[in-house]
Design a protein around this motif. Structure first.
Motif, PDB file in Angstrom:
ATOM      1  N   GLY A  10      -0.698   6.913 -10.931  1.00 53.67           N
ATOM      2  CA  GLY A  10      -0.752   7.454  -9.571  1.00 53.67           C
ATOM      3  C   GLY A  10       0.542   8.180  -9.260  1.00 53.67           C
ATOM      4  N   VAL A  11       0.474   9.516  -9.239  1.00 55.46           N
ATOM      5  CA  VAL A  11       1.702  10.281  -8.965  1.00 55.46           C
ATOM      6  C   VAL A  11       1.521  11.149  -7.720  1.00 55.46           C
ATOM      7  N   LYS A  41      -2.680  17.142 -11.437  1.00 49.81           N
ATOM      8  CA  LYS A  41      -1.430  16.607 -10.874  1.00 49.81           C
ATOM      9  C   LYS A  41      -0.651  15.857 -11.950  1.00 49.81           C
ATOM     10  N   PRO A  57      -6.410   4.998 -16.764  1.00 46.20           N
ATOM     11  CA  PRO A  57      -5.269   4.122 -16.460  1.00 46.20           C
ATOM     12  C   PRO A  57      -5.166   2.910 -17.399  1.00 46.20           C
ATOM     13  N   SER A  73      -0.907   3.907  -7.548  1.00 48.07           N
ATOM     14  CA  SER A  73      -2.252   4.409  -7.212  1.00 48.07           C
ATOM     15  C   SER A  73      -2.630   3.818  -5.847  1.00 48.07           C
ATOM     16  N   GLY A  75      -4.237   1.365  -3.048  1.00 46.69           N
ATOM     17  CA  GLY A  75      -4.332  -0.096  -3.092  1.00 46.69           C
ATOM     18  C   GLY A  75      -5.619  -0.622  -3.697  1.00 46.69           C
ATOM     19  N   ALA A  77      -7.103   0.269  -6.251  1.00 50.12           N
ATOM     20  CA  ALA A  77      -7.067   0.262  -7.726  1.00 50.12           C
ATOM     21  C   ALA A  77      -6.104  -0.786  -8.280  1.00 50.12           C
ATOM     22  N   GLN A  81      -5.683  -2.814 -12.255  1.00 48.90           N
ATOM     23  CA  GLN A  81      -4.559  -2.308 -13.055  1.00 48.90           C
ATOM     24  C   GLN A  81      -3.520  -3.404 -13.300  1.00 48.90           C
ATOM     25  N   GLU A  95       3.213  -1.192  -6.394  1.00 47.89           N
ATOM     26  CA  GLU A  95       3.430  -0.872  -4.985  1.00 47.89           C
ATOM     27  C   GLU A  95       2.566  -1.797  -4.125  1.00 47.89           C
ATOM     28  N   LYS A  96       2.985  -2.020  -2.901  1.00 45.78           N
ATOM     29  CA  LYS A  96       2.136  -2.803  -2.012  1.00 45.78           C
ATOM     30  C   LYS A  96       0.877  -1.988  -1.718  1.00 45.78           C
ATOM     31  N   HIS A 175       5.468  -4.384   5.672  1.00 47.82           N
ATOM     32  CA  HIS A 175       6.887  -4.401   5.289  1.00 47.82           C
ATOM     33  C   HIS A 175       7.684  -5.396   6.151  1.00 47.82           C
ATOM     34  N   PHE A 276      10.271   7.806   5.625  1.00 46.25           N
ATOM     35  CA  PHE A 276      10.756   6.616   4.916  1.00 46.25           C
ATOM     36  C   PHE A 276      11.494   6.958   3.630  1.00 46.25           C
TER      37      PHE A 276
HETATM   38  N1  LIG Z   1       6.826   0.851  -0.669  1.00 46.02           N
HETATM   39  C1  LIG Z   1       6.633   1.816   0.180  1.00 46.02           C
HETATM   40  O1  LIG Z   1       7.456   2.062   1.038  1.00 46.02           O
HETATM   41  C2  LIG Z   1       5.404   2.661   0.092  1.00 46.02           C
HETATM   42  C3  LIG Z   1       5.361   3.879   0.776  1.00 46.02           C
HETATM   43  C4  LIG Z   1       4.215   4.680   0.633  1.00 46.02           C
HETATM   44  C5  LIG Z   1       3.159   4.255  -0.136  1.00 46.02           C
HETATM   45  N2  LIG Z   1       3.234   3.048  -0.764  1.00 46.02           N
HETATM   46  C6  LIG Z   1       2.103   2.576  -1.582  1.00 46.02           C
HETATM   47  O2  LIG Z   1       2.064   3.378  -2.767  1.00 46.02           O
HETATM   48  C7  LIG Z   1       0.701   3.559  -3.167  1.00 46.02           C
HETATM   49  C8  LIG Z   1       0.414   5.060  -3.241  1.00 46.02           C
HETATM   50  O3  LIG Z   1       0.600   5.628  -1.964  1.00 46.02           O
HETATM   51  P1  LIG Z   1       0.872   7.199  -1.772  1.00 46.02           P
HETATM   52  O4  LIG Z   1       1.308   7.362  -0.376  1.00 46.02           O
HETATM   53  O5  LIG Z   1       1.718   7.718  -2.863  1.00 46.02           O
HETATM   54  O6  LIG Z   1      -0.616   7.782  -1.926  1.00 46.02           O
HETATM   55  P2  LIG Z   1      -1.051   9.229  -2.420  1.00 46.02           P
HETATM   56  O7  LIG Z   1      -2.448   9.400  -1.945  1.00 46.02           O
HETATM   57  O8  LIG Z   1      -0.023  10.248  -2.056  1.00 46.02           O
HETATM   58  O9  LIG Z   1      -1.058   9.093  -4.022  1.00 46.02           O
HETATM   59  C9  LIG Z   1      -1.981   8.323  -4.732  1.00 46.02           C
HETATM   60  C10 LIG Z   1      -2.238   8.998  -6.077  1.00 46.02           C
HETATM   61  O10 LIG Z   1      -3.030   8.145  -6.898  1.00 46.02           O
HETATM   62  C11 LIG Z   1      -4.064   8.928  -7.513  1.00 46.02           C
HETATM   63  N3  LIG Z   1      -5.163   8.016  -7.830  1.00 46.02           N
HETATM   64  C12 LIG Z   1      -6.297   7.747  -7.117  1.00 46.02           C
HETATM   65  N4  LIG Z   1      -7.007   6.770  -7.726  1.00 46.02           N
HETATM   66  C13 LIG Z   1      -6.312   6.417  -8.850  1.00 46.02           C
HETATM   67  C14 LIG Z   1      -6.515   5.463  -9.885  1.00 46.02           C
HETATM   68  N5  LIG Z   1      -7.594   4.651  -9.881  1.00 46.02           N
HETATM   69  N6  LIG Z   1      -5.586   5.373 -10.865  1.00 46.02           N
HETATM   70  C15 LIG Z   1      -4.523   6.198 -10.898  1.00 46.02           C
HETATM   71  N7  LIG Z   1      -4.249   7.107  -9.925  1.00 46.02           N
HETATM   72  C16 LIG Z   1      -5.139   7.215  -8.916  1.00 46.02           C
HETATM   73  C17 LIG Z   1      -4.396  10.019  -6.504  1.00 46.02           C
HETATM   74  O11 LIG Z   1      -4.973  11.153  -7.147  1.00 46.02           O
HETATM   75  C18 LIG Z   1      -2.997  10.329  -5.934  1.00 46.02           C
HETATM   76  O12 LIG Z   1      -2.322  11.324  -6.687  1.00 46.02           O
HETATM   77  C19 LIG Z   1      -0.167   2.818  -2.136  1.00 46.02           C
HETATM   78  O13 LIG Z   1      -0.471   1.548  -2.634  1.00 46.02           O
HETATM   79  C20 LIG Z   1       0.752   2.728  -0.926  1.00 46.02           C
HETATM   80  O14 LIG Z   1       0.473   1.607  -0.110  1.00 46.02           O
HETATM   81  C21 LIG Z   1       4.322   2.262  -0.687  1.00 46.02           C
END
Ligand SMILES: NC(=O)c1ccc[n+]([C@@H]2O[C@H](COP(=O)([O-])OP(=O)(O)OC[C@H]3O[C@@H](n4cnc5c(N)ncnc54)[C@H](O)[C@@H]3O)[C@@H](O)[C@H]2O)c1
Length: 336
Positions: A10-11, A41, A57, A73, A75, A77, A81, A95-96, A175, A276
């Motif tokens: 998940g990038v 991506k 994955p 990725s 939540g 997924a 994983q 990630e949470k 958080h 953030f």
């Molecule tokens: N710790 C923090 O402060 C914080 C902040 C933001 C997000 N997060 C967490 O990080 C995770 C991602 O959030 P984000 O904001 O980057 O979301 P995002 O939508 O920007 O990115 C998610 C990526 O995962 C890809 N994806 C979808 N299904 C997938 C799978 N089964 N396997 C692999 N990749 C897959 C998507 O194409 C997308 O590129 C979430 O769990 C979110 O809660 C944590």
């Protein structure tokens, strides 16, 4: 010792930032494999750092050139994983949320227990933020006396209409759940949610802002203001009130202090960071460095699977409290 070879799943926003941090600001790690549901991506991100892509994955987790995994990725997924990482017996920074509900999160805790090792670290990066870490040290030193109250503020500039009251709990307040458990060193026993008049920026039916109240097992009260359409910037601050003193942090004085206003009056204060990433970039970097250092010897160094489970349980109670307006108890399961 050779570099830890990391697969990032998940990038999007978070995973992309982790790839950048791991590649340019963390020692001892090489991102070897990139996976994303969106292959274009994945190819773009992999190309920017000289990694290869893997379209599945689970194949990425089990690849010969992968020693450890970062999961960013969505939540939904995470459960599959993380379990695949446990099956292979390799460290994972997830990630949470750990999973989307407490029942499945507890199953992950049990699965990790069966491996006989601690392999799952949760991405609660605030524990690595220098201000939160200093506050934890101050509390543990006893200088503030017994802690009685914690006041947390969590404001975002804006959010789309999809970000409803439940998401405000599961994606933002989560958080503060971890911050409260980390600083106080005890579990949260109940959750209550108060709903003041909503901002006109909130969609119909969404309670924004809310006041979330936790009571811990020993009777400490934690208040959380959650306001995700505050229109100013990203404001996250915390005040700890003890019997003999208090500490306030997160004022985040970015930029310079200007002392000559147009009317000749002074100014106090600084800029509010927009998001953030700007606020917590150092915390993410420290988090990843700790994780890489620990993963190179097969372990973790930070919040673990139980912390992910406890957060899921408190958030589930929080969502119920939003719905009912009641004080909802948090009952934690057993891992035996
Ligand atoms: N710790 C923090 O402060 C914080 C902040 C933001 C997000 N997060 C967490 O990080 C995770 C991602 O959030 P984000 O904001 O980057 O979301 P995002 O939508 O920007 O990115 C998610 C990526 O995962 C890809 N994806 C979808 N299904 C997938 C799978 N089964 N396997 C692999 N990749 C897959 C998507 O194409 C997308 O590129 C979430 O769990 C979110 O809660 C944590």
């Amino acid at each position: 010792m050779s570099d830890l070879r990391v697969a990032v799943l998940g990038v999007g926003m978070m995973g992309g930032f982790h790839v950048e941090t791991l590649s340019r600001r963390v020692h001892g790690a090489t991102v070897s494999v990139i996976n994303d549901y969106d292959q274009a991506k994945a190819v773009a991100v992999a190309g920017s750092i000289g990694a290869r892509t893997e379209s599945d994955p689970l194949a990425a987790i089990n690849a010969d050139d992968v020693d450890a995994v970062v999961i960013a990725s969505p939540g939904t997924a995470h459960e599959q994983q993380v379990l695949a990482c446990l099956d292979r017996g390799i460290p994972v920074l997830c990630e949470k949320p750990l999973t989307v509900d407490p029942v499945s999160a507890l199953e992950v805790v049990k699965a990790e227990r069966r491996t006989g090792k601690q392999l799952v670290q949760l991405g609660f990066m605030r524990r690595f933020d220098p201000e939160y870490a200093a506050a934890k040290q101050l509390i543990d030193s006893g200088e503030l006396g017994r802690v009685l109250l914690l006041h947390c503020v969590h404001r975002n500039m804006a959010n789309g209409p999809h970000f409803d009251s439940a998401m405000m709990i599961t994606d933002s307040v989560v958080h503060e759940v971890d911050v409260a458990r980390f600083l106080l060193g005890e579990e949260i026993a109940s959750v209550q949610v108060l709903k003041p008049t909503a901002t006109s920026a909130a969609p119909e039916g969404v309670s924004d802002p809310m006041i979330v109240i936790f009571r811990t097992g020993s009777g400490v009260i934690v208040t959380v203001e959650i306001f995700v359409r505050a229109q100013i910037g990203y404001e996250v601050r915390t005040e700890v009130v003890g019997e003999r003193g208090s500490t306030l942090f997160g004022l985040d004085q970015h930029g310079i202090t200007k002392l000559s206003g147009p009317d000749g009056s002074g100014r106090w204060g600084g800029l509010v960071p927009p998001g953030f990433i700007e606020r917590f970039a150092p915390a993410y970097q420290i988090e990843l460095q700790h994780w890489v250092d620990a993963a190179r010897t097969g372990g973790i160094d930070g919040p673990g699977a139980w912390d992910g489970y406890a957060a899921a349980a408190v958030c589930a109670a929080g969502v119920e409290a939003v719905r009912t307006g009641e004080v909802v108890p948090v009952t934690l399961g057993s891992i035996e």
